[in-house]
Scaffold this motif. Structure first.
Motif, PDB file in Angstrom:
ATOM      1  N   LEU A   1      -6.124   4.067  -5.780  1.00 53.22           N
ATOM      2  CA  LEU A   1      -5.596   2.880  -5.111  1.00 53.22           C
ATOM      3  C   LEU A   1      -6.689   2.025  -4.462  1.00 53.22           C
ATOM      4  O   LEU A   1      -6.384   1.027  -3.813  1.00 53.22           O
ATOM      5  CB  LEU A   1      -4.560   3.292  -4.067  1.00 53.22           C
ATOM      6  CG  LEU A   1      -3.381   4.107  -4.624  1.00 53.22           C
ATOM      7  CD1 LEU A   1      -2.441   4.497  -3.505  1.00 53.22           C
ATOM      8  CD2 LEU A   1      -2.653   3.329  -5.709  1.00 53.22           C
TER       9      LEU A   1
ATOM     10  N   THR B   1       0.834  -1.206   0.000  1.00 57.36           N
ATOM     11  CA  THR B   1       0.000   0.000   0.000  1.00 57.36           C
ATOM     12  C   THR B   1       0.865   1.251   0.000  1.00 57.36           C
ATOM     13  O   THR B   1       0.628   2.172  -0.777  1.00 57.36           O
ATOM     14  CB  THR B   1      -0.954   0.012   1.213  1.00 57.36           C
ATOM     15  OG1 THR B   1      -1.767  -1.160   1.148  1.00 57.36           O
ATOM     16  CG2 THR B   1      -1.842   1.235   1.202  1.00 57.36           C
ATOM     17  N   ARG B   2       1.890   1.279   0.850  1.00 56.98           N
ATOM     18  CA  ARG B   2       2.762   2.461   0.879  1.00 56.98           C
ATOM     19  C   ARG B   2       3.555   2.595  -0.411  1.00 56.98           C
ATOM     20  O   ARG B   2       3.742   3.712  -0.911  1.00 56.98           O
ATOM     21  CB  ARG B   2       3.702   2.398   2.082  1.00 56.98           C
ATOM     22  CG  ARG B   2       3.004   2.808   3.344  1.00 56.98           C
ATOM     23  CD  ARG B   2       3.965   2.945   4.506  1.00 56.98           C
ATOM     24  NE  ARG B   2       3.363   2.242   5.618  1.00 56.98           N
ATOM     25  CZ  ARG B   2       3.978   1.418   6.417  1.00 56.98           C
ATOM     26  NH1 ARG B   2       5.258   1.181   6.284  1.00 56.98           N
ATOM     27  NH2 ARG B   2       3.331   0.820   7.387  1.00 56.98           N
TER      28      ARG B   2
ATOM     29  N   LEU C   1      -8.656   2.559  -1.860  1.00 59.13           N
ATOM     30  CA  LEU C   1      -8.496   2.502  -0.408  1.00 59.13           C
ATOM     31  C   LEU C   1      -9.635   3.236   0.271  1.00 59.13           C
ATOM     32  O   LEU C   1     -10.237   4.132  -0.309  1.00 59.13           O
ATOM     33  CB  LEU C   1      -7.169   3.150   0.005  1.00 59.13           C
ATOM     34  CG  LEU C   1      -5.896   2.464  -0.469  1.00 59.13           C
ATOM     35  CD1 LEU C   1      -4.687   3.337  -0.158  1.00 59.13           C
ATOM     36  CD2 LEU C   1      -5.758   1.099   0.181  1.00 59.13           C
TER      37      LEU C   1
ATOM     38  N   GLN D   1      -1.734   5.429   6.173  1.00 64.15           N
ATOM     39  CA  GLN D   1      -0.496   5.297   5.391  1.00 64.15           C
ATOM     40  C   GLN D   1       0.170   6.654   5.156  1.00 64.15           C
ATOM     41  O   GLN D   1       1.393   6.784   5.252  1.00 64.15           O
ATOM     42  CB  GLN D   1      -0.777   4.585   4.064  1.00 64.15           C
ATOM     43  CG  GLN D   1      -1.341   3.202   4.208  1.00 64.15           C
ATOM     44  CD  GLN D   1      -0.521   2.289   5.095  1.00 64.15           C
ATOM     45  OE1 GLN D   1       0.707   2.328   5.109  1.00 64.15           O
ATOM     46  NE2 GLN D   1      -1.210   1.458   5.866  1.00 64.15           N
TER      47      GLN D   1
ATOM     48  N   SER E   1       2.564   1.698  -3.332  1.00 67.97           N
ATOM     49  CA  SER E   1       1.615   2.212  -4.326  1.00 67.97           C
ATOM     50  C   SER E   1       1.383   3.713  -4.157  1.00 67.97           C
ATOM     51  O   SER E   1       1.320   4.456  -5.139  1.00 67.97           O
ATOM     52  CB  SER E   1       0.279   1.472  -4.218  1.00 67.97           C
ATOM     53  OG  SER E   1       0.439   0.118  -4.532  1.00 67.97           O
TER      54      SER E   1
END
Length: 126
Positions: free
Chosen positions: A38, A15-16, A40, A48, A18
């Protein structure tokens, strides 16, 4: 195998990584753009971003007020340098794996990919 120089444990989680990759391609990005790009939730992205901001990798700016409040995010120079170093480290890992693909340690894996199946009597004459 040792970890290559530049590998960044903070950026590495998907995730980070991305988030940082998305921000590396732009000067500033709006929170909804990052969130939607993303896929999210607001809370997951906020967490994040906060982690990356604490490390000095991001600058977060809140503009306006009330319902018009906008959150904008950008990579700092430190964040951009960390991202570029991490990408270089990942490339070194991948290239290192490619260089060892022809070694004997890699051959048993290739040999297991296509097991032979026994022929039945009807197939033997074909």
């Amino acid at each position: 195998m040792s970890t290559p120089s530049g590998f960044d444990e903070l950026i590495h989680p998907s995730t980070r990584l991305s988030v940082v990759a998305l921000l590396a391609a732009t000067e500033w990005a709006d929170f909804p753009f990052i969130r939607d790009s993303l896929s999210l939730s607001d809370s997951a992205l906020s967490k994040q971003l906060h982690t990356l901001e604490e490390a000095g990798y991001l600058e977060i700016r809140k503009e306006g007020g009330g319902r018009k409040r906008r959150t904008k995010v950008r990579l700092t120079q430190r964040g951009r340098t960390a991202f570029e170093g991490h990408v270089a480290a990942l490339r070194a890992i991948v290239e290192g794996a490619g260089a060892t693909a022809g070694t004997p340690a890699a051959e048993p894996t290739a040999a297991r990919t296509a097991p032979e199946r026994p022929q039945h009597h009807a197939e033997a004459g074909r």
